[in-house]
Design a protein around this motif. Structure first.
Motif, short mmCIF file in Angstrom:
data_model
loop_
_atom_site.label_atom_id
_atom_site.label_comp_id
_atom_site.label_asym_id
_atom_site.label_seq_id
_atom_site.Cartn_x
_atom_site.Cartn_y
_atom_site.Cartn_z
N CYS A 111 -5.47 -6.18 -2.43
CA CYS A 111 -5.41 -5.47 -1.16
C CYS A 111 -4.01 -4.90 -0.90
O CYS A 111 -3.87 -3.77 -0.45
N VAL A 112 -2.99 -5.71 -1.21
CA VAL A 112 -1.62 -5.24 -1.01
C VAL A 112 -1.33 -4.05 -1.93
O VAL A 112 -0.73 -3.07 -1.52
N LEU A 113 -1.78 -4.15 -3.19
CA LEU A 113 -1.57 -3.04 -4.12
C LEU A 113 -2.24 -1.77 -3.62
O LEU A 113 -1.67 -0.68 -3.69
N LEU A 114 -3.47 -1.88 -3.10
CA LEU A 114 -4.17 -0.72 -2.57
C LEU A 114 -3.43 -0.13 -1.38
O LEU A 114 -3.28 1.09 -1.24
N ALA A 115 -2.93 -1.01 -0.53
CA ALA A 115 -2.18 -0.54 0.64
C ALA A 115 -0.90 0.16 0.21
O ALA A 115 -0.54 1.22 0.72
N PHE A 116 -0.21 -0.43 -0.75
CA PHE A 116 1.03 0.16 -1.24
C PHE A 116 0.76 1.51 -1.90
O PHE A 116 1.52 2.44 -1.75
N SER A 117 -0.35 1.57 -2.67
CA SER A 117 -0.65 2.79 -3.42
C SER A 117 -0.82 3.98 -2.49
O SER A 117 -0.47 5.11 -2.82
N SER A 118 -1.38 3.73 -1.31
CA SER A 118 -1.60 4.83 -0.39
C SER A 118 -0.31 5.37 0.20
O SER A 118 -0.26 6.47 0.73
N LEU A 119 0.80 4.59 0.09
CA LEU A 119 2.06 4.99 0.70
C LEU A 119 3.20 5.12 -0.30
O LEU A 119 4.32 5.39 0.08
N ARG A 120 2.93 4.95 -1.57
CA ARG A 120 3.99 4.84 -2.56
C ARG A 120 4.84 6.09 -2.65
O ARG A 120 6.00 6.02 -3.02
N ALA A 121 4.31 7.25 -2.27
CA ALA A 121 5.09 8.46 -2.33
C ALA A 121 6.19 8.47 -1.28
O ALA A 121 7.10 9.28 -1.35
N ASP A 122 6.08 7.61 -0.29
CA ASP A 122 7.06 7.60 0.79
C ASP A 122 8.19 6.63 0.49
O ASP A 122 9.23 7.01 -0.03
N ASP A 123 7.96 5.34 0.75
CA ASP A 123 9.07 4.38 0.71
C ASP A 123 8.48 2.98 0.67
O ASP A 123 7.70 2.61 1.55
N PHE A 124 8.88 2.17 -0.34
CA PHE A 124 8.30 0.83 -0.42
C PHE A 124 8.99 -0.17 0.50
O PHE A 124 8.49 -1.27 0.70
N ARG A 125 10.14 0.17 1.08
CA ARG A 125 10.89 -0.82 1.85
C ARG A 125 10.12 -1.34 3.07
O ARG A 125 10.11 -2.55 3.34
N SER A 126 9.49 -0.45 3.79
CA SER A 126 8.75 -0.89 4.98
C SER A 126 7.53 -1.71 4.58
O SER A 126 7.16 -2.67 5.28
N LEU A 127 6.93 -1.38 3.45
CA LEU A 127 5.77 -2.13 2.99
C LEU A 127 6.16 -3.55 2.59
O LEU A 127 5.44 -4.50 2.88
N VAL A 128 7.30 -3.69 1.91
CA VAL A 128 7.79 -5.02 1.59
C VAL A 128 8.10 -5.78 2.87
O VAL A 128 7.77 -6.97 3.00
N GLY A 129 8.72 -5.10 3.82
CA GLY A 129 9.04 -5.75 5.09
C GLY A 129 7.80 -6.24 5.81
O GLY A 129 7.78 -7.34 6.37
N GLU A 130 6.74 -5.45 5.80
CA GLU A 130 5.50 -5.85 6.46
C GLU A 130 4.88 -7.06 5.77
O GLU A 130 4.39 -7.99 6.42
N ALA A 131 4.91 -7.07 4.45
CA ALA A 131 4.37 -8.21 3.72
C ALA A 131 5.16 -9.48 4.01
O ALA A 131 4.60 -10.57 4.15
N LEU A 132 6.47 -9.35 4.13
CA LEU A 132 7.31 -10.51 4.46
C LEU A 132 7.00 -11.02 5.86
O LEU A 132 6.93 -12.23 6.10
#
Length: 564
Positions: free
Chosen positions: A7-28
């Protein structure tokens, strides 16, 4: 857990063109302990006014998987800062910069008086007048043999793609046809690509740094005990529009650990073409600026680290008494109630003066009184990186391996390094101590090719020295319990092994192959270090020298090539 990762990979994939920092922050924030970043090249800009592109602070027992991920910094500043973290694993990440923090090109002209040279920048590299220069042999694409210290250079653009570097005599070091790298392109904040600050038990696996405005990886302060396996600090791919491969990886040191309690494990790593030292484990002494019984005020030589902590030990030398810090407070020197003459000496001190120290004071209470006075110094065996392991690493880089702590260095290959140096590098006579060091089964090829340095004690391809003045080595021991065993030193310039000021030294089973085939440099001349010895051991006690071999002794050697 598998379902969550998908699920996390799918979520990240939809936003990977932007910036992974916020996605890592949300997971944390969700409390996740394993975070996977999808592969890709992420062009990252600074967020707000922070000093880094990506900040990870206060994390504990987190795994970040970044296989196939490249973090490309678009501003020349620190890429990643890990602050006050514990048990964090970072796997697979690559760090690079665009634009690069360096440029490179070919020397195309030199003035008649040798006071300046012109460098035509290679296609695809930044057209910037960076001034930190390393002259490179066009055939080997490695630092030019015998290149001197080129400090104090000035750089200016004199054409669309030509940089003029000015320094008296530079035309003697760099000739038309030579190559050169020009670095230290820093824009904001700290320049190091990856900074690990006040952390413990960090784990880096398959992490790569392709370029850095300063150091590649810097580990400073904290409990240490971290591991670095299969990491690489190596030049990256050719930039867009370039036909020439990169000449440089990090602008400064590739890898440095300093002022930590327990040294790192660095294993199966690769370091090539760094702009300064390949690897160093660093520490320093602390200047005594006030002492009244159990109350002591100290000033560090390094104003960028936090220094000794409560519970740390202090020593004046390897044989002397030891004190333990009970309380600790940091304040400006003006607030530390120092004697007027002490303040005057501190304020007037110049670089490398005995009184040159940080403007901050560390005011401590000791477990028992100390008979110390202002101007003395102490060191802490708990802030040196003792216990490091440096194993099975491969280096093809022109800088030093520099050791200021006890630990194990074994089964490494150092290809054309400046030298393997064990030296506290403190002002002459200042407090220092290195204990329980093992150098075993290392191969060092073609060391000592850097410029002559008569003022330096670091005269051997393996150099183990400490000075008591500008012209003498220390008579008292600085190091204890040293084993140099089953190493192979091959070729190079100058003596193969220089040792001074060690108590309890064993040199056993080493091979010194093709020593002194070339005229040795004058390095060490100010200290009376002979240039024609293969092995020179002095001012040391408890020395065992056995089963060592000299093979194919060169014509520049003395009749008696070993002194011990």
């Amino acid at each position: 857990m598998l379902r969550f990762i998908v699920c996390v990979l799918l979520a990240f994939s939809s936003l990977r063109a932007d910036d992974f920092r916020s996605l890592v922050g949300e997971a944390l924030r969700r409390g996740e302990k394993r975070i996977v970043i999808p592969p890709g090249n992420y062009q990252l800009e600074p967020l707000g006014s922070g000093g880094e592109l990506w900040l990870l602070s206060g994390l504990k027992d987190i795994e970040i998987v970044a296989e196939g991920v490249t973090l490309t910094g678009t501003k020349l500043m620190r890429a990643i800062s890990l602050h006050r973290c514990s048990g964090v694993t970072l796997r697979g990440l690559t760090v690079d910069y665009d634009p690069l923090p360096f440029t490179q090109g070919e020397v195309v002209a030199a003035t008649e008086d040798g006071g300046s040279i012109d460098i035509k920048i290679h296609a695809g590299y930044p057209r910037k007048p960076y001034s930190r220069i390393d002259v490179v042999d066009a055939k080997t694409r490695f630092r030019k043999k015998g290149m001197p210290f080129l400090w104090g250079t000035k750089a200016e653009m004199v054409g669309e793609d030509v940089v003029r570097i000015s320094l008296p005599g530079i035309g003697k070091a760099a000739k038309p046809g030579d190559l050169a790298s020009l670095s230290t392109g820093q824009e904001a904040g700290a320049p190091h690509a990856i900074s690990i600050d006040q952390c413990e038990q960090m784990h880096f696996e398959n992490v790569t740094v392709h370029s850095a405005p300063g150091m590649g990886i810097l580990e400073a302060d904290g409990e240490g005990g971290s591991t670095f396996r299969h990491c690489r600090i190596v030049p990256g791919p050719k930039p867009s529009g370039a036909t020439e491969e990169r000449l440089l990886s990090s602008s400064w040191d590739a890898f440095q650990s300093k002022t930590i309690r327990k040294g790192p494990l660095i294993e199966d790593c690769e370091i090539t073409h760094a702009g300064d030292d390949s690897w160093s484990v660093q520490s320093s002494d602390f200047l005594v600026v006030k002492c009244e019984g159990t109350h002591l005020a100290l000033s560090s030589r390094d104003e960028f680290t936090s220094g000794v902590q409560t519970g740390d030990r202090l020593r004046a030398n390897v044989e002397g008494p030891e004190w333990k810090i009970v309380t600790r407070q940091v304040m400006r020197r003006e607030k530390a109630d120092l004697a007027p003459d002490v303040l005057t000496k501190l304020e007037a001190a110049k670089t490398w003066d005995a009184w040159k120290a940080s403007p901050q004071c560390i005011v401590v209470t000791l477990d028992h009184p100390a008979e110390l006075k202002p101007g003395d110094s102490v060191y802490s065996p708990d802030r040196m990186g003792n216990g490091f392991i440096f194993r099975r690493n491969h280096m093809h880089s022109p800088g030093r391996v520099l050791i200021k702590a006890g630990g194990l260095m074994e089964d490494n290959v150092l290809d054309t390094p400046h030298a393997l140096v064990i030296c506290p590098e403190v002002p002459s006579g200042a407090a220092a101590g290195i204990e329980d060091l093992v150098l075993r089964r290392n191969v060092i090829k073609n060391g000592g090719w850097f410029c002559p340095a008569p003022w330096s004690t670091q005269a051997g391809i393996i150099s183990f020295t400490s000075s008591s003045s500008s012209s003498s080595l220390r008579d008292t021991p600085v190091s204890k319990n040293v084993l140099i065993e089953n190493n192979i030193l091959e070729g190079g310039m100058g003596p193969h092994l220089i040792v001074s000021s060690v108590q309890g030294l064993t040199v056993r089973g080493n091979r010194f192959v093709k020593p002194l085939q070339e005229a040795p440099p004058e390095t060490g001349a100010s200290f009376g270090i002979p240039r024609d010895k293969v092995v020179w051991i002095t001012r040391s006690s408890g020395v065992t020298y056995e089963k060592n071999k000299i093979e194919e002794l060169g014509p520049f050697a003395a009749k008696e090539p070993v002194t011990k």
